[in-house]
Design a protein around this motif. Sequence first.
Motif, PDB file in Angstrom:
ATOM      1  N   TYR A 104       0.810  -1.035  -0.050  1.00 15.99           N
ATOM      2  CA  TYR A 104       0.037   0.190  -0.120  1.00 15.99           C
ATOM      3  C   TYR A 104       0.798   1.245  -0.046  1.00 15.99           C
ATOM      4  CZ  TYR A 104      -2.929   3.976   1.898  1.00 15.99           C
ATOM      5  OH  TYR A 104      -3.311   4.970   2.258  1.00 15.99           O
ATOM      6  N   ALA A 113       2.368   1.848  -3.189  1.00 19.57           N
ATOM      7  CA  ALA A 113       1.461   2.256  -4.164  1.00 19.57           C
ATOM      8  C   ALA A 113       1.257   3.735  -4.069  1.00 19.57           C
ATOM      9  CB  ALA A 113       0.330   1.512  -3.991  1.00 19.57           C
ATOM     10  N   GLU A 114       1.388   4.114  -2.876  1.00 18.36           N
ATOM     11  CA  GLU A 114       1.043   5.422  -2.403  1.00 18.36           C
ATOM     12  C   GLU A 114       2.224   6.260  -3.136  1.00 18.36           C
ATOM     13  OE1 GLU A 114      -1.576   7.139   0.269  1.00 18.36           O
ATOM     14  OE2 GLU A 114      -1.890   5.996  -1.564  1.00 18.36           O
ATOM     15  N   TYR A 139       1.864   6.316  -6.949  1.00 17.64           N
ATOM     16  CA  TYR A 139       0.405   7.121  -7.108  1.00 17.64           C
ATOM     17  C   TYR A 139       0.780   8.819  -7.335  1.00 17.64           C
ATOM     18  CZ  TYR A 139      -4.624   8.459  -7.045  1.00 17.64           C
ATOM     19  OH  TYR A 139      -5.788   8.822  -7.157  1.00 17.64           O
ATOM     20  N   TYR A 187      -1.672  -1.415  -5.469  1.00 19.94           N
ATOM     21  CA  TYR A 187      -2.797  -1.587  -4.614  1.00 19.94           C
ATOM     22  C   TYR A 187      -3.342  -2.718  -4.695  1.00 19.94           C
ATOM     23  CZ  TYR A 187      -2.628   3.765  -3.997  1.00 19.94           C
ATOM     24  OH  TYR A 187      -2.377   5.057  -3.690  1.00 19.94           O
ATOM     25  N   ALA A 235      -6.983   2.588  -0.140  1.00 19.39           N
ATOM     26  CA  ALA A 235      -6.563   1.789  -1.119  1.00 19.39           C
ATOM     27  C   ALA A 235      -7.406   1.270  -2.256  1.00 19.39           C
ATOM     28  CB  ALA A 235      -5.619   0.614  -0.518  1.00 19.39           C
ATOM     29  N   LYS A 238      -8.284   4.526  -4.361  1.00 16.09           N
ATOM     30  CA  LYS A 238      -7.068   4.737  -5.371  1.00 16.09           C
ATOM     31  C   LYS A 238      -6.878   3.711  -6.386  1.00 16.09           C
ATOM     32  CE  LYS A 238      -5.060   8.042  -2.103  1.00 16.09           C
ATOM     33  NZ  LYS A 238      -3.945   8.212  -1.193  1.00 16.09           N
ATOM     34  N   LEU A 239      -6.815   2.514  -6.014  1.00 20.66           N
ATOM     35  CA  LEU A 239      -7.027   1.528  -7.039  1.00 20.66           C
ATOM     36  C   LEU A 239      -7.879   1.639  -8.187  1.00 20.66           C
ATOM     37  CD1 LEU A 239      -6.089  -1.336  -8.379  1.00 20.66           C
ATOM     38  CD2 LEU A 239      -7.526  -2.382  -6.660  1.00 20.66           C
TER      39      LEU A 239
END
Length: 144
Positions: free
Chosen positions: A44, A47-48, A51, A63, A79, A82-83
Amino acid sequence: MLLRLLDDARPLRVRDGDYQGAAKGFEAYLAAWPDGPNAAEAHYRLAETLYVGDDQKAAAEEYARALKGWPRADWAADAAVKLASALQTQGRGGDACSVVVEFHKRYASGATAAVRARADALETKARCKAPAATKPAPNRRRST
């Protein structure tokens, strides 16, 4: 050592805008402990960083890894939204809508108002259709 790698990458580097440094830290943690107790959170957090760095494809992959098994974690609702957003950005509206449906089933009730609002806005933007089972019944009056 285990938590140190994760902690080294976590808030300070991200807060300071060192997204590449943070990403390397999360990647190092995941390389050392791919199935570790904090692996989902590391995915996660990785991924942040992706992103924010505008790598939507890689962010979506991370994500998805973080959400494998639909965890019950503080970050899971964010998550999921945002995914869905990363998928929508890639032109994968149908996939984004599927994730939004899962968000509503699994996370919406415990999500913050801001996360729910982002999910609703994304649902509109992606032109998601609510499944028939979850649509509210029409309010019809009978005439006599």
